[in-house]
Design a protein around this motif. Sequence first.
Motif, short mmCIF file in Angstrom:
data_model
loop_
_atom_site.label_atom_id
_atom_site.label_comp_id
_atom_site.label_asym_id
_atom_site.label_seq_id
_atom_site.Cartn_x
_atom_site.Cartn_y
_atom_site.Cartn_z
N SER A 330 0.39 -1.49 -0.11
CA SER A 330 0.40 -0.08 0.26
C SER A 330 0.79 1.54 0.07
CB SER A 330 -0.49 -0.21 1.12
OG SER A 330 -0.01 -0.20 2.78
N LYS A 335 2.25 1.28 -5.54
CA LYS A 335 1.56 1.98 -6.52
C LYS A 335 2.04 2.81 -7.31
CE LYS A 335 -2.02 2.21 -2.52
NZ LYS A 335 -2.21 3.60 -1.83
N SER A 339 1.14 0.86 -10.80
CA SER A 339 0.47 1.68 -12.39
C SER A 339 1.04 2.34 -13.25
CB SER A 339 -0.65 3.02 -11.51
OG SER A 339 1.09 3.53 -11.34
N ASP A 461 -6.98 0.49 -6.27
CA ASP A 461 -5.67 1.26 -6.18
C ASP A 461 -4.30 0.40 -6.86
OD1 ASP A 461 -5.25 3.33 -5.14
OD2 ASP A 461 -5.80 2.97 -3.24
#
Length: 508
Positions: A330, A335, A339, A461
């Motif tokens: 997290s 992330k 991404s 997420d």
Amino acid sequence: MLTGPIKNEVDKLWEAFWTGGIANPLTVIEQITFLLFIRHLDEIQISKDNKKNLLGIEDDSPVFQKSEQDLRWGNFSNREPETMFNLFTKVDGVFDHMKAIGNKDGVFAQFMKGATFMIPTPKLLDQVVQMVGKIKMDDRDTKGDLYEYLLGKIATAGRNGQFRTPRHIIKMMVELMQPGKEEIICDPSAGTAGFLVAAGEYMHEHHNDWFMDQSFLKHYNKGMFNGTEFDATMIRIAAMNLQLHGIEEPDLTFKDSLSEANADQKEKYTMILANPPFKGSLDYDGVEASLLKTVKTKKTELLFVALMLRMMKTGGRCAVIIPDGVLFGSSKAHKQIRSEIIEKHKLEAVISMPSGVFKPYAGVSTAILIFTKTNSGGTDKVWFYDMKADGFSLDDKRNQSVDKLFSPNLGEMSEGQRGEFHSKCNMPDIISRYKNLDAEGDRKRTEQSFFVPFDEIKANDWDLSINRYKEIVYEEVKYDAPADILADIRQLDEDRSEALTKLEEMLR
């Protein structure tokens, strides 16, 4: 194929090293590797001598000068152990000569700086020399199998998150990637070069006809296989592993992949196969600057993924093993790297593996990411597979549970036998389904593999944990009514009392 007698010789040799006080498996393999190379040098000289005798041309770059004939394998290997040992350990002896070869004779010779002779006794040296002398050095398969058998004896826990990747997992990844004729393949954390060797073996197994093409053969021997490693012992082992498998001039680099020294590795490779270090944290000033622009982190597992994106050409493909934390971490950095792959490139598959795959080295849960560098996105849906079994027990013993890990004769099995095989080994199913993803579209989230669309992953997420998307079917369990359960208990109590009464009567 490695025969039983040779395996027995290796086992005895291993025991002799242990008894002789050398217990580190890497040290044992390195010392045997030196002897393999020393024998290889003599074979090069034999080839040069034959050419001279045949053509009458004087060789201006002999491996052994006239004064160095005692240092040749064919001359010292039949000497008494004490004499042989003295030839090895004296100044300008066999070992010093091997180190002085420099970069004249293959990639292995380039990494001799720091090499140390550590065989402590004449008796042990003689045992090793005699064992190495029995190997058919003109047989690529035998040489390669022997070295793999040696490497298989590495059973020490990994240092800094480095441990030997199981060879069947490597083979599965190569089968999924199907390297082509013009690939430029790289492993930026090469270790013993298992991925590079497996890619070469894949071509021999599936495309043996390619080796009749001289242009391919030239590319195969020089240019196709590339690796980076910062451990001096490992890179020597990797170089010998590749040479024994018939890859003559791989491009191996001795440096830290994540440092500024590796900054020139940009858009060079069409395929990356890797299992980079899982554990480790670097200071920002020790990391090459462009990597930090992709992901601001000190964690090596994230930095290596950024490195792979930088190293690949547009259109390049990557299969990499990562710890589960990369999938669902997290932090901003976690992330950010997820991404980056999903939005800017094309993530194709996430294969979750059970935690026992890396035992006895570690019990960490891992996954395989497969993605293509596009610089323009392209991820519309991601294929997930929940691997539950890899053909071995998931305990520290890692006993093989099926006879044939790849290409089993499933067509000759009954439905029950196929189901039993699948419960013990998922790899053929993974390979088959990945090669036919068009047929996976109707799979439900309750099954072992399924697709998840881009928008759903983004809404979560960028979470890539299979448990986030997998649906579990709960089966309703029906219990008897409490009154019926109490009645059964009373009946059991009455039966017990009756049995005790009969037993007492029998004993009177």
